[in-house]
Design an enzyme around this catalytic site. Structure first.
Site, PDB file in Angstrom:
ATOM      1  N   ARG A  89      51.125  26.652  47.274  1.00 35.54           N
ATOM      2  CA  ARG A  89      51.358  27.056  46.086  1.00 35.54           C
ATOM      3  C   ARG A  89      50.463  26.471  45.318  1.00 35.54           C
ATOM      4  O   ARG A  89      49.370  27.233  44.696  1.00 35.54           O
ATOM      5  CB  ARG A  89      52.242  26.869  46.099  1.00 35.54           C
ATOM      6  CG  ARG A  89      53.009  28.328  45.226  1.00 35.54           C
ATOM      7  CD  ARG A  89      54.170  28.861  44.467  1.00 35.54           C
ATOM      8  NE  ARG A  89      54.862  27.553  44.049  1.00 35.54           N
ATOM      9  CZ  ARG A  89      56.235  26.575  43.993  1.00 35.54           C
ATOM     10  NH1 ARG A  89      56.563  26.921  44.579  1.00 35.54           N
ATOM     11  NH2 ARG A  89      55.837  25.270  43.236  1.00 35.54           N
ATOM     12  N   TYR A 142      42.077  49.036  31.003  1.00 32.08           N
ATOM     13  CA  TYR A 142      42.532  50.352  32.646  1.00 32.08           C
ATOM     14  C   TYR A 142      43.719  50.262  32.800  1.00 32.08           C
ATOM     15  O   TYR A 142      44.857  49.478  32.290  1.00 32.08           O
ATOM     16  CB  TYR A 142      42.387  48.427  33.566  1.00 32.08           C
ATOM     17  CG  TYR A 142      42.240  48.688  35.111  1.00 32.08           C
ATOM     18  CD1 TYR A 142      41.733  49.914  36.036  1.00 32.08           C
ATOM     19  CD2 TYR A 142      43.355  47.979  35.543  1.00 32.08           C
ATOM     20  CE1 TYR A 142      42.061  49.825  36.992  1.00 32.08           C
ATOM     21  CE2 TYR A 142      43.789  48.139  36.452  1.00 32.08           C
ATOM     22  CZ  TYR A 142      43.215  48.694  37.647  1.00 32.08           C
ATOM     23  OH  TYR A 142      43.799  48.961  38.412  1.00 32.08           O
TER      24      TYR A 142
END
Ligand SMILES: *Cc1c(COP(=O)(O)O)cnc(C)c1O
Length: 428
Positions: A89, A142
């Protein structure tokens, strides 16, 4: 350049140096770029950034590391974190390759990868906002980012205002004592309005406000966000960076000042991207320049032709003279891409459906930035479109892919003919 990627803590930013991404020149056959060497052109950097064949037996591309656990030889190594990577990760050579490439292309101090463009937008916002802060957002933002502002940010106690994208120096009147962040998108979604990013960023910085900008439309190739004053530069890598409609990914590149908080929150949220999507983005990057130039050429041919069609009221494309913010585009951008909006003269919506339903080469669907052409009917009451369209107009967003523009225009002309015939029928 060294981007502090695998560190478990927010590491000190490492400013990028000229030509550092060409540093593995031994394997690529290029002379090592030293301090006296001028920085390579962006097109050259796209080919070499984040790649180190000498590290991988000479193979040209960085291998895919699918990884969670990284083994340590001894307890001392494990606890002492003596290895460059500690956990999947937290970064692998694959993710580091793309992070370094993005960082270098954007000219930032560090860059992170996110599982989508939207997560890159929200990560960047959360990295610089706290309860009680005020956020200024372009009204042409957006849609899903507006939804996040109205939802999670308001819930966390952030005040949000939306300002008209063409506001320029008038931004000072929108600042409050608690304004902490300014969110830009240029050109904006749907209305394609270009903003005066350097002027807005200068005002923001005078008041200690962090500047964020989504420049997915231009990519770093056509708009250098950090050089124009942006602290956190966001890319929906799903679009042009990946470029083949088969991957989801976002990136955020940060200035030295904004980097520690971004890196730290990215770690705390546990954001990471699968090796396959990273690979697709790395592959896409290598051809970004040729693809974008073709998208640009095709879109300009089609957009100019559409301006001449009797059914079309207006074409919103930053590189066309009557599009909002066109002069700013001329000043600040080095190119235009394949996405623009067509405002149709008033017709019944059934006519717009007839136009779009029969298109052979344009797919109907969300997203853009892939090699293929797309069409999307827009709700003309959405976002900033009512300010730019006559009442009763419908809008269609087009993404011009890599097809031959002549074929695309023939397809559109047939569609406009279908549209005109439906209009006639409904009037009878
Ligand atoms: C598509 C898009 C995004 C979001 O990207 P996803 O990868 O779909 O989450 C963000 N900003 C802009 C301007 C976009 O067009």
């Amino acid at each position: 350049m060294t981007v502090p990627l695998a560190s478990a803590h927010a590491a000190a930013p490492t400013p990028p140096g000229p030509g550092l991404a060409l540093g593995s020149a031994s394997a690529s056959g290029l002379a090592t770029a030293g301090e006296s060497t001028p920085a390579a052109a962006l097109g050259t950097r796209l080919v070499h950034a984040g790649r180190d064949p000498a590290k991988y037996h000479g193979f040209v591309n960085t291998p895919l590391f699918r990884a969670s656990t990284v083994l340590s030889p001894t307890v001392g190594d494990l606890l002492g974190r003596t290895q460059p990577y500690v956990y999947g990760r937290r970064g692998t050579p694959t993710s580091e390759a793309l992070e370094q490439a993005v960082c270098e292309l954007e000219g930032g101090a560090g860059a992170v990868l996110c599982p989508s463009g939207l997560s890159a937008c929200t990560l960047a916002l959360l990295s610089c906002l706290s309860p009680g802060d005020h956020l200024l957002v372009t009204d042409a933002v957006y849609g899903p980012v507006r939804h996040a502002c109205e939802g999670v940010l308001r819930r966390l106690g952030v005040e949000v205002s939306y300002f008209p994208p063409g506001i320029g120096a008038g931004l000072v009147h929108w600042l409050r004592p608690n304004t902490r962040a300014l969110y830009l998108e240029s050109p904006g979604s749907l209305s394609m309005e270009v903003q005066d990013v350097p002027a807005l960023a200068a005002i923001a910085h005078q008041h200690g406000v962090t500047v964020l900008a989504d420049s997915s439309w231009a990519t770093p190739l056509f708009f250098q966000a950090h050089a124009r004053g942006v602290d956190l530069s966001i890319q929906a890598g799903t679009k042009y960076l990946s470029g083949h409609a088969d991957g989801m990914l976002g990136t955020v590149s940060a200035s030295a000042a904004a980097w520690p908080a971004l890196k730290s929150l990215h770690g705390d949220l546990g954001l990471c991207v699968g090796a396959d999507d990273i690979f697709l983005a790395l592959r896409g990057l290598r051809t970004l320049q040729v693809r974008l130039h073709q998208h640009e050429r095709g879109a300009l041919v089609v957009a100019r032709w559409l301006q001449q069609q009797p059914e079309v009221a207006r074409v919103l494309h930053p590189a066309l003279p009557r599009s909002p913010g066109h002069e700013l585009w001329l000043r600040d951008f080095t190119g235009s891409s394949g996405l623009f909006t067509v405002v149709l003269k008033p017709v019944p919506f059934a006519a717009v459906e007839a136009f779009l339903n029969g298109l052979r080469l344009f797919g109907l669907g969300y997203s853009w930035g892939g090699f293929e052409s797309l069409a999307l009917p827009l709700d003309a009451s959405q976002g900033r479109l009512p300010q730019l369209c006559e009442p009763g107009c419908h809008c269609v967003r087009l993404h011009i892919g890599l097809e031959d523009p002549g074929d695309l225009m023939a397809d559109l002309r047939e569609g406009l003919d279908r549209m005109a015939s439906v209009d006639m029928d409904s009037l009878l």
